[in-house]
Each structure stands twice: as structure tokens, then as C-alpha cells.
Design a protein around this motif. Structure first.
Motif, PDB file in Angstrom:
ATOM      1  N   ARG A  58      57.455  45.313-106.166  1.00  0.00           N
ATOM      2  CA  ARG A  58      57.055  43.946-106.504  1.00  0.00           C
ATOM      3  C   ARG A  58      55.641  43.667-106.010  1.00  0.00           C
ATOM      4  O   ARG A  58      55.287  43.995-104.875  1.00  0.00           O
ATOM      5  N   ASP A  59      54.842  43.059-106.894  1.00  0.00           N
ATOM      6  CA  ASP A  59      53.509  42.579-106.531  1.00  0.00           C
ATOM      7  C   ASP A  59      53.541  41.058-106.508  1.00  0.00           C
ATOM      8  O   ASP A  59      53.973  40.420-107.473  1.00  0.00           O
ATOM      9  N   MET A  60      53.097  40.483-105.401  1.00  0.00           N
ATOM     10  CA  MET A  60      53.006  39.039-105.250  1.00  0.00           C
ATOM     11  C   MET A  60      51.588  38.692-104.825  1.00  0.00           C
ATOM     12  O   MET A  60      50.849  39.565-104.363  1.00  0.00           O
ATOM     13  N   GLN A  98      51.270  43.148-101.981  1.00  0.00           N
ATOM     14  CA  GLN A  98      51.263  44.073-103.101  1.00  0.00           C
ATOM     15  C   GLN A  98      52.135  45.288-102.791  1.00  0.00           C
ATOM     16  O   GLN A  98      52.284  45.687-101.638  1.00  0.00           O
ATOM     17  N   THR A 155      61.324  47.023-103.724  1.00  0.00           N
ATOM     18  CA  THR A 155      62.504  46.214-104.040  1.00  0.00           C
ATOM     19  C   THR A 155      63.764  47.066-104.000  1.00  0.00           C
ATOM     20  O   THR A 155      64.740  46.729-103.347  1.00  0.00           O
ATOM     21  N   SER A 186      50.539  32.929-111.271  1.00  0.00           N
ATOM     22  CA  SER A 186      50.759  33.504-109.936  1.00  0.00           C
ATOM     23  C   SER A 186      52.237  33.770-109.654  1.00  0.00           C
ATOM     24  O   SER A 186      52.731  33.508-108.554  1.00  0.00           O
ATOM     25  N   ARG A 187      52.949  34.264-110.644  1.00  0.00           N
ATOM     26  CA  ARG A 187      54.344  34.649-110.469  1.00  0.00           C
ATOM     27  C   ARG A 187      54.422  36.124-110.043  1.00  0.00           C
ATOM     28  O   ARG A 187      53.497  36.897-110.298  1.00  0.00           O
ATOM     29  N   PRO A 188      55.520  36.527-109.419  1.00  0.00           N
ATOM     30  CA  PRO A 188      55.657  37.937-109.033  1.00  0.00           C
ATOM     31  C   PRO A 188      55.699  38.850-110.262  1.00  0.00           C
ATOM     32  O   PRO A 188      56.158  38.458-111.336  1.00  0.00           O
ATOM     33  N   ASP A 194      57.289  42.485-111.244  1.00  0.00           N
ATOM     34  CA  ASP A 194      58.207  43.548-110.852  1.00  0.00           C
ATOM     35  C   ASP A 194      57.921  44.778-111.697  1.00  0.00           C
ATOM     36  O   ASP A 194      58.082  44.749-112.919  1.00  0.00           O
ATOM     37  N   TYR A 199      56.751  40.232-115.686  1.00  0.00           N
ATOM     38  CA  TYR A 199      56.023  39.175-114.975  1.00  0.00           C
ATOM     39  C   TYR A 199      56.851  37.895-114.979  1.00  0.00           C
ATOM     40  O   TYR A 199      57.320  37.440-116.023  1.00  0.00           O
TER      41      TYR A 199
END
Length: 205
Positions: free
Chosen positions: A60-62, A66, A70, A125-127, A129, A147
Motif C-alpha cells: 500500500r502507498d499512502m 510508501q 499489506t 490523496s487516497r491509498p 493498493d 486507487y
């Protein structure tokens, strides 16, 4: 009348037990609670994950973090969660997860960066996956990303071919994948095991 009372009690008993049976069958056929059914690995600190045995990897990138693990699932039915917990899946859950993975592979890939399915949201700006799925005997993994995954929102920002909503099989797979982040607490992450997983994946893979 005693017979009427007996008949009524029997009907309630049958109804209750039929409901319980249906509930049990539904739970058994749906791997969405795989984490609660998995068993702790007997020796998590010595388990050595390999890229060759990697069946599924989700990162997961947030905005703030980064490349956060998961879930990783290996062909020996071992799963490693976001917290670094090492567990052994039941054969039924492993097979169900892999079945969904195969269905996801059959879907068309979005013609976008990292083959990303973008769920429509009013704000950005959502995560993101990122998911990799292994194929027995193959070096390269099937890759795509989602996204802004949301269990309720399914409409895509841009259609993928004729597909305007996130496919059901992909949603099901995402629900299973994200169970790897359930009850995640930053201060309880086994960083050593998490890094073991990250280290086996070639940067360009």
C-alpha cells in the motif's frame, strides 16, 4: 394442546438449526475471515520467504507512507500480514484466495500507470493498493493496482473498456487482501519479518 406445542417447538428447532447451518455454510465458503481461521506459524522468526514461492503480494502507498506491506501469501499456504504476523492458512481459504486471484488475472488491465483501477472519489490523496499475483513456473508476476478502494464505492473514475464499476471478483479479492491490515498497530509491527518480505521482491519485478 401438547401436540401443537410439540409441533411448534419442532418448527422453531428446525428453523433455528437450518439458519445456523446456512450461516455455517456461508462462512465456510467465504474466505473473508481467513485471518481468524489461520493458525500461528510454529517458527515465525525462522521462516524464510522466497520470491519463487510468492503467490500473492499486496503493498500500500499512502501520502505519508510508501511501500507498506499489506499481505504476502506463499505457495506453502503461509501468509504474512502487515504487522509481520506469520500464519498458516487453511487449505480451503488458500484455495479460495487463489481462485479469486486467477479470476482477477483474467480481467483486462487498465491502460494507465501501473495498470491502476481508479475508484471515483470527490477528493484525492487516497491509498493505492498494488497487487502482484504469481503464476506457477513464471518469473514475472501479474501486476495491477487499485486507487481508493472502498467497500461501498465501486464506480470508476475512468472506464476500463466497457467496465464502469470495479469488477465484483476484484472487490472480493481486495476485501481478502485488506484483511491483512486488520487491527494493525504501528507499535506492534515486527519490522524484521516485514523487511524479509520486501527484500525478496526485485525492484523492477
Amino acid at each position: 394442546h401438547p401436540l401443537l406445542l410439540l409441533a411448534g417447538s419442532l418448527s422453531v428447532y428446525i428453523y433455528y438449526n437450518r439458519t445456523q447451518l446456512l450461516s455455517s455454510l456461508t462462512m465456510a465458503s467465504a474466505p473473508s475471515t481467513w485471518k481468524s481461521r489461520a493458525h500461528a506459524h510454529p517458527s515465525p522468526s525462522t521462516y524464510s520467504p522466497t520470491y519463487a514461492s510468492l503467490a500473492l503480494l499486496a503493498m500500500r502507498d499512502m501520502p505519508a507512507i510508501q511501500n507498506s506491506l499489506t499481505l504476502a501469501v506463499f505457495t506453502d499456504k503461509v501468509a504474512i500480514t502487515a504487522s509481520g504476523e506469520v500464519v498458516v492458512l487453511s487449505s480451503e481459504d488458500y484455495d479460495a484466495i487463489m481462485s479469486l486471484a486467477e479470476q482477477a488475472k483474467a480481467l483486462p488491465l487498465p491502460d494507465s500507470f501501473a495498470h491502476t483501477w481508479r475508484v471515483k472519489h470527490p477528493m484525492t490523496s487516497r491509498p493505492i493498493d498494488r497487487v502482484r499475483l504469481g503464476t506457477p513456473g513464471a518469473v514475472d508476476m501479474h501486476q495491477f493496482a487499485v486507487y481508493g478502494y472502498d467497500s461501498e464505492k465501486k464506480e470508476l473514475k475512468e472506464p476500463v473498456g466497457d467496465i464502469t464499476h470495479l469488477p465484483g471478483e476484484l472487490s472480493e479479492l481486495m476485501e481478502l487482501v485488506l484483511e491483512g491490515r486488520a487491527d494493525l498497530k504501528k507499535d506492534e509491527i515486527n519490522a524484521e519479518i516485514v523487511e524479509k518480505v520486501k527484500s525478496i521482491v526485485p525492484q523492477a519485478a
